[in-house]
Design an enzyme around this catalytic site. Sequence first.
Site, PDB file in Angstrom:
ATOM      1  N   ARG A  72       0.826  -1.210   0.000  1.00 24.45           N
ATOM      2  CA  ARG A  72       0.000   0.000   0.000  1.00 24.45           C
ATOM      3  C   ARG A  72       0.863   1.265   0.000  1.00 24.45           C
ATOM      4  O   ARG A  72       0.409   2.331   0.423  1.00 24.45           O
ATOM      5  CB  ARG A  72      -0.933  -0.010   1.212  1.00 24.45           C
ATOM      6  CG  ARG A  72      -2.003  -1.096   1.156  1.00 24.45           C
ATOM      7  CD  ARG A  72      -3.007  -0.910   2.271  1.00 24.45           C
ATOM      8  NE  ARG A  72      -4.064  -1.899   2.257  1.00 24.45           N
ATOM      9  CZ  ARG A  72      -5.166  -1.825   1.519  1.00 24.45           C
ATOM     10  NH1 ARG A  72      -5.342  -0.793   0.706  1.00 24.45           N
ATOM     11  NH2 ARG A  72      -6.084  -2.764   1.584  1.00 24.45           N
ATOM     12  N   ASP A 133     -13.947  -3.422  -3.596  1.00 30.02           N
ATOM     13  CA  ASP A 133     -14.922  -2.411  -3.185  1.00 30.02           C
ATOM     14  C   ASP A 133     -15.705  -1.836  -4.362  1.00 30.02           C
ATOM     15  O   ASP A 133     -16.750  -1.213  -4.173  1.00 30.02           O
ATOM     16  CB  ASP A 133     -14.223  -1.267  -2.446  1.00 30.02           C
ATOM     17  CG  ASP A 133     -13.765  -1.671  -1.052  1.00 30.02           C
ATOM     18  OD1 ASP A 133     -14.250  -2.700  -0.543  1.00 30.02           O
ATOM     19  OD2 ASP A 133     -12.915  -0.973  -0.482  1.00 30.02           O
ATOM     20  N   MET A 175     -16.925  -6.206   3.612  1.00 34.33           N
ATOM     21  CA  MET A 175     -16.023  -5.082   3.411  1.00 34.33           C
ATOM     22  C   MET A 175     -16.704  -3.932   2.674  1.00 34.33           C
ATOM     23  O   MET A 175     -17.706  -4.111   2.001  1.00 34.33           O
ATOM     24  CB  MET A 175     -14.768  -5.530   2.665  1.00 34.33           C
ATOM     25  CG  MET A 175     -13.806  -6.309   3.542  1.00 34.33           C
ATOM     26  SD  MET A 175     -12.244  -6.671   2.717  1.00 34.33           S
ATOM     27  CE  MET A 175     -11.262  -7.195   4.130  1.00 34.33           C
ATOM     28  N   GLU A 228     -18.805  -2.614   6.450  1.00 37.50           N
ATOM     29  CA  GLU A 228     -17.952  -2.291   7.593  1.00 37.50           C
ATOM     30  C   GLU A 228     -17.852  -0.795   7.857  1.00 37.50           C
ATOM     31  O   GLU A 228     -17.527  -0.375   8.971  1.00 37.50           O
ATOM     32  CB  GLU A 228     -16.551  -2.856   7.367  1.00 37.50           C
ATOM     33  CG  GLU A 228     -15.820  -2.227   6.181  1.00 37.50           C
ATOM     34  CD  GLU A 228     -14.442  -2.826   5.945  1.00 37.50           C
ATOM     35  OE1 GLU A 228     -13.870  -3.375   6.900  1.00 37.50           O
ATOM     36  OE2 GLU A 228     -13.957  -2.731   4.799  1.00 37.50           O
ATOM     37  N   ILE A 262     -11.356 -12.901   4.293  1.00 44.11           N
ATOM     38  CA  ILE A 262     -11.718 -14.065   3.483  1.00 44.11           C
ATOM     39  C   ILE A 262     -12.306 -13.631   2.141  1.00 44.11           C
ATOM     40  O   ILE A 262     -12.240 -14.357   1.154  1.00 44.11           O
ATOM     41  CB  ILE A 262     -12.710 -14.970   4.249  1.00 44.11           C
ATOM     42  CG1 ILE A 262     -12.786 -16.341   3.584  1.00 44.11           C
ATOM     43  CG2 ILE A 262     -14.088 -14.341   4.326  1.00 44.11           C
ATOM     44  CD1 ILE A 262     -13.559 -17.359   4.398  1.00 44.11           C
TER      45      ILE A 262
END
Length: 336
Positions: A72, A133, A175, A228, A262
């Site tokens: 990242r 995402d 997520m 989340e 996961i």
Amino acid sequence: MKIGILTSGGDCPGLNAIIRGVCKPAIQHYGMEVWGIQSGFRGLVDDNVVPLEEKVLSGLLNSAGTVLGTSRDMPFKRRFSASSEDKPSMMMKTIKKHGFDCIVCIGGNGTQDTAYQLSKLGVNVVTIPKTIDNDVEGTDVCYGFDSAVSIATDAIDRLHSTASAHQRVMVIEVMGHNAGWIALYSGMAGGGDIILIPELGYNIHNVGSKIIERLKQGKPYSIVVVAEGIKTMENKKAAQFIAEEIEYETGFETRETVLGYIQRGGIPTAYDRNLATRMGGFAAQLIEGKQYGQMVSLNGSTIMPVPLEKIAGKARLVNEDNDLIIQGKRMGICFG
């Protein structure tokens, strides 16, 4: 031509399929020389690059992870404190040293931003949007999203039987810090009764009322899917907070499940494998045509280029008029 390729940001199922999708046509069809850049942009800073031959690409289509590694690192935001040189200049030295004609950057919003900054320094770049995402601006779908949704949907499917057997409320957290695409798509596909995403907000009283309403209709269990990134109190995790609040509001026994990482693991779906092949091949085509500063995009059913300057620094979020939300409300699903 000589190109470098890197994967950056969070991992997702089957990054190797994108690497293969770019490199195979680049080598076999266009006759390019391809080098792999290790650990994302950190590999450009550290001059950690290796040649990629066609035989190395065999077997990557259905394999998990990335053979190049990822990180990242945000080289335009953080600089070495113990060095007289900053990271951007070190990346430029590596690019010039190896004579790369183009750098292919595979990743999400942060990667697109970094690639755009590189392009402003005169580096030829082509990017591919990869993030579970699904929040990269300029493309309808990002690579990895379908695989993550499939994993989350499978988990929701499995929770139905437990919720029914014990007549419980089951809260499952998926997520999505700022974007609720995974929660929306997996919640709808998995038959969620309540779906909470960051973009819409929620009123916990509405959630409790929906669960009580279902009980009165002879439905003694409920499935609640939460992203989340929804707002909570006391910095509690989304699933924990919602489960506690539901018990307080309704008195019903409630259990939470957090899928976590996961969702990023394992092999990609057939859809993502084919998307990797299409996007990767198109990236190689853009390089051959010297169309740089572009992100490969899926618009409807068409693969097309989008200028990085139009999408860098932007995020694609779920809108209230999304057709899944509209149809979900008509079916009685609660969105908070």
